[in-house]
Design a protein around this motif. Sequence first.
Motif, mmCIF file in Angstrom:
data_model
loop_
_atom_site.group_PDB
_atom_site.id
_atom_site.type_symbol
_atom_site.label_atom_id
_atom_site.label_comp_id
_atom_site.label_asym_id
_atom_site.label_seq_id
_atom_site.Cartn_x
_atom_site.Cartn_y
_atom_site.Cartn_z
ATOM 1 N N THR A 358 0.807 -1.219 0.000
ATOM 2 C CA THR A 358 0.000 0.000 0.000
ATOM 3 C C THR A 358 0.843 1.273 0.000
ATOM 4 N N LEU A 463 -4.533 1.711 9.904
ATOM 5 C CA LEU A 463 -5.510 1.901 8.832
ATOM 6 C C LEU A 463 -5.983 3.345 8.766
ATOM 7 N N ASP A 545 -1.529 -9.655 7.288
ATOM 8 C CA ASP A 545 -2.472 -8.547 7.115
ATOM 9 C C ASP A 545 -2.725 -8.364 5.629
ATOM 10 N N TRP A 547 -4.787 -5.440 2.928
ATOM 11 C CA TRP A 547 -5.353 -4.104 2.878
ATOM 12 C C TRP A 547 -6.011 -3.851 1.527
ATOM 13 N N TRP A 560 -8.886 -3.023 6.322
ATOM 14 C CA TRP A 560 -7.866 -3.980 6.766
ATOM 15 C C TRP A 560 -8.559 -5.274 7.162
ATOM 16 N N GLY A 574 -5.159 -9.142 -0.458
ATOM 17 C CA GLY A 574 -5.916 -7.898 -0.384
ATOM 18 C C GLY A 574 -7.132 -7.897 -1.278
#
Length: 761
Positions: A358, A463, A545, A547, A560, A574
């Motif tokens: 990101t 986030l 994680d 995103w 998230w 993602g």
Amino acid sequence: MDPVAVASQCLRVLVLALILGAPLPRAWAQGPQAAFPPDHAAVRAAWRPSDVRLLASDGKELQRLRTDFSSRRGDWLPLADVSAALLRAVVASEDRRFYTHGGVDWLASASAAWSSAWGIGARRGASTLSMQLAAFLDPTLRRGPAGRGILQKLDQMQAAMALESRWTKSEILEAYLNLAAWRGELVGVDALSRVLFQKHASGLNLREAALAAVLLRGPNAPVPLLVQRSCALMRELGRPDACHGLRGFVQAALSRAGEARFDAPALAPHWTRLLRDVGLADARGEIHSTLDRGLQEAAVRSVRRRLGELRGTGVTDAAVVVLDNRSGAVLAYVGSSGVLSEAAQVDHARAVRQAGSTLKPFLYAMALDQQRLTAASLLDDSPVGLDGGGGLYVPDNYDHRFGGWVSARTALASSLNVPAVRTLMLVGPDALAARLSALGLPLDRGGDYYGYSLALGSADVTLLSLSNAYRALARGGDYAPVNLSARPGSEAQGGIRLYSPEAAWIVGDMLADRAARARTFGLDSPLTTRFWTAVKTGTSRDMRDNWCVGWSIDYTVGVWVGNSAGASMRDVSGVSGAGPIWHDVFDWLYRRHAPPQPARPPGVTGQAVSFAGLEPERIEYFLGDTAQARFVPPDLAADHGRPRIAEPVDGTILALDPDIPWDRQRLRLRAVDARSRSVTDARWFLDGQPYGQGPGMVPDWAPSPGTHVFELRSPQGTVLDRSRVFVRGGRFAVGEAVWDVGAGRPGGPGTGNHPDAQGKH
């Protein structure tokens, strides 16, 4: 009440005092107290629930957050919102002559005094609802540990008559029901009904009303006594049949004393806590927010539905942030998945997580602004080895494939890692880290700490901060912090210029290009909307994680997905984890209309470009005078696509693994042309000796300690590419023996202790 009636009542109190042998209170000797009672409207206005209330932009309640733990209080309810059954039961149980006396029930007082004086019958209280309310309003009238003395009782009577002279019966009963303690920490009829009976006070039936009424007499009385009193009251009210099964009913009601309020929305607990902590609650305990109730509900629904679809993949948590690009107001904020979460109280929108890909838009925007590349510039998507201080840093793409020469547009939209690292080599890690910090991202180290891995999102972010950094791109490169104190209709924020409008617009155009992202995400994915949006996904190391953050002309939406424990997810990226939630939120935002594409800044020019067949011809956008019509990679321009060694990367350092048998360890050899296609006519040489030729004909290499040089030669013997590899030795166990692999090839000269060389061990 007229003076004659007041005098009559005073005479009755005097007679009662004489009967009891007590002197008059000093207050009565000095005349009526001017300060008591307070105005009914003032008492109601001073009432405070034990919760802070978060209100949506339309004024409707979104969340309650308890802040006062001395007692549990709900809202002040007008008498019209209380069931007639409860009113009748309370009056019958506590003050049956409530509507006929003037504050003191003289008949009950005389009877109680007579019984007390002569010891006849059980001791009885004679406090009316008005007298009890007077004690609620004046702390000096409240019962002490040893009970009330005669003087305090007479003061309470006086206060009750003063109340009756200024308040209506309805006002007295309303205030009493709202100020009374019912059970444990429950104070007020709203808390009682919503907690013990899990319904609104207007819906209480006779059995519930009877139990509530007898709780006033003994808030903490044991169950058998409450059952006995409730049954007696219902008989008095003409409903003896309601006593059947009463014990179970009472036990069930009392067991709910610690439950959550009935019908209280719980849509934004984390945002409520944040705004409370920064002091945005007003004197009434209300927080007026910019959250859109419908949008908040839609975001919560999407989180629960999409996480349900991902069940079994290791995903338990999610967070969503929606920002208004113009004012910086937060329009939706989901901090966790609630009941699905393993840590529902953790605000995952403000938890620090690895950013993944990101951060790439901010890198490319810097390179565009510095005119180090254009959206059409070609970047080499092939293996690269960089000195990482502690060893060689060799970035890989998410799909473990390399695309050869690709445009910056394709590299960013398809989230290719190696081109991003090559771009960071142009910009510099220190410069990027400083820019990310200026965008409000919580980087606590400089660029030298992260190195070139910063291009791939090795820094930790939240986030909320990440979404707001994307909002800077949506605002044409103008950064402004999240506006926590914004109100509906707030003015546009002023900000700090961090990118040119031209660079921000081009990056947005790249991230909105469905064809450019097709290499990684395909043409039809959750990232595709029916209107203009720019979007970027990211997945952190070890799939912990993922995103999805993007913007339209009006809004920025960040999502998230992961889990609070930080464990890896399985087959979730993602685009498959956070992407569907992101898509749902934008669909709701534009459910009635489609937004326009942001207007192209005057400093951006369009130009038809070609790429020597690497990518389709198209109209590309450039800053200032950087436009050109043809882009050809150096290899194709100079030598028509000379082959090169893709693996191993020049400068590779290997170490033999002692836990794997030495003869099972292999290194793959691969040669490609300028378009990353396998080469069929090049010949491999190892340390000057022929090794193999063509795809499928070059065996994997068994590394031996030392320094080795691979060469790729043409059929004519010209050296096309060269790669140097360093191999460190290791210590291996064979049966019960241990031998060292030192310099040279195992089993060959120089080992001296290889089992095959010794013949046996």
